[in-house]
Design a protein around this motif. Structure first.
Motif, PDB file in Angstrom:
ATOM      1  N   GLU A 209      -4.608   6.698  -5.158  1.00 18.94           N
ATOM      2  CA  GLU A 209      -3.739   5.780  -5.906  1.00 18.94           C
ATOM      3  C   GLU A 209      -3.146   4.676  -5.040  1.00 18.94           C
ATOM      4  O   GLU A 209      -2.808   3.614  -5.539  1.00 18.94           O
ATOM      5  CB  GLU A 209      -2.600   6.557  -6.574  1.00 18.94           C
TER       6      GLU A 209
ATOM      7  N   VAL B 295     -10.900  -0.365  -4.473  1.00 19.36           N
ATOM      8  CA  VAL B 295     -11.316   0.591  -5.510  1.00 19.36           C
ATOM      9  C   VAL B 295     -12.291  -0.065  -6.489  1.00 19.36           C
ATOM     10  O   VAL B 295     -13.250   0.564  -6.940  1.00 19.36           O
ATOM     11  CB  VAL B 295     -10.088   1.155  -6.255  1.00 19.36           C
ATOM     12  N   ASP B 296     -12.087  -1.346  -6.801  1.00 23.80           N
ATOM     13  CA  ASP B 296     -12.942  -2.045  -7.761  1.00 23.80           C
ATOM     14  C   ASP B 296     -14.324  -2.395  -7.205  1.00 23.80           C
ATOM     15  O   ASP B 296     -15.281  -2.531  -7.968  1.00 23.80           O
ATOM     16  CB  ASP B 296     -12.265  -3.328  -8.242  1.00 23.80           C
TER      17      ASP B 296
ATOM     18  N   HIS C 214       0.815  -1.203   0.000  1.00 20.92           N
ATOM     19  CA  HIS C 214       0.000   0.000   0.000  1.00 20.92           C
ATOM     20  C   HIS C 214       0.856   1.264   0.000  1.00 20.92           C
ATOM     21  O   HIS C 214       0.523   2.245   0.633  1.00 20.92           O
ATOM     22  CB  HIS C 214      -0.947  -0.002   1.186  1.00 20.92           C
TER      23      HIS C 214
ATOM     24  N   GLU D  67      -6.326  -2.255  -4.836  1.00 17.14           N
ATOM     25  CA  GLU D  67      -7.158  -2.323  -6.041  1.00 17.14           C
ATOM     26  C   GLU D  67      -8.504  -3.000  -5.795  1.00 17.14           C
ATOM     27  O   GLU D  67      -9.522  -2.587  -6.348  1.00 17.14           O
ATOM     28  CB  GLU D  67      -6.394  -3.054  -7.149  1.00 17.14           C
ATOM     29  N   ASP D  68      -8.554  -4.041  -4.953  1.00 18.97           N
ATOM     30  CA  ASP D  68      -9.829  -4.710  -4.699  1.00 18.97           C
ATOM     31  C   ASP D  68     -10.826  -3.785  -4.001  1.00 18.97           C
ATOM     32  O   ASP D  68     -12.034  -3.906  -4.188  1.00 18.97           O
ATOM     33  CB  ASP D  68      -9.633  -6.003  -3.902  1.00 18.97           C
TER      34      ASP D  68
END
Length: 130
Positions: free
Chosen positions: A65, A72-73, A37, A69-70
């Motif tokens: 940023e 944000v998705d 992270h 990612e999981d």
């Protein structure tokens, strides 16, 4: 008084506060982030304002940023609280450090200058499922 009543009827308004935060309360800086992270960014010309300092919105973008990612998705940003502490300048390299908090889908963030203890911004985000 008639004019005032006409304005009230013509224009709606919301009588509650949109922000209910103690902005004097410090957000603790992340000091030992999980390596997954952490993101690194070089301060470019398009990141700076007319005073040659990083634009505040760029700090928020760097925070986003570094979110896993999981998250944000599968979630949307429900709440963000930030503190701007010091300026980053053109040519410097900044680190965006993110640490998961005990609260579900909550994260603490720190933007700092690489190779120094200079903290530019801290933040806290909370993410909710779609």
């Amino acid at each position: 008084m008639l004019i005032l009543n006409e304005i009230k009827e013509k224009w709606s308004y919301f009588n509650e506060h949109s922000i209910n935060r103690n902005i004097k309360k410090k957000i603790i800086a992340v000091d030992s982030p999980h390596p997954q992270h952490t993101k690194q960014f070089r301060v470019n010309r398009y990141d700076i304002d007319s005073n040659k300092h990083v634009n505040n919105i760029r700090y928020l973008q760097w925070v986003i940023e570094s979110i896993p990612e999981d998250i944000v998705d599968n979630y949307f940003l429900h709440e963000i609280e930030g503190r701007f502490i010091a300026e980053a300048k053109y040519g410097e390299t900044v680190l965006s450090l993110t640490k998961k908090l005990e609260t579900k889908n909550a994260f603490a963030h720190t933007i700092k200058i690489k190779g120094s203890d200079k903290v530019c911004a801290t933040a806290k985000t909370i993410w909710k499922a779609y």
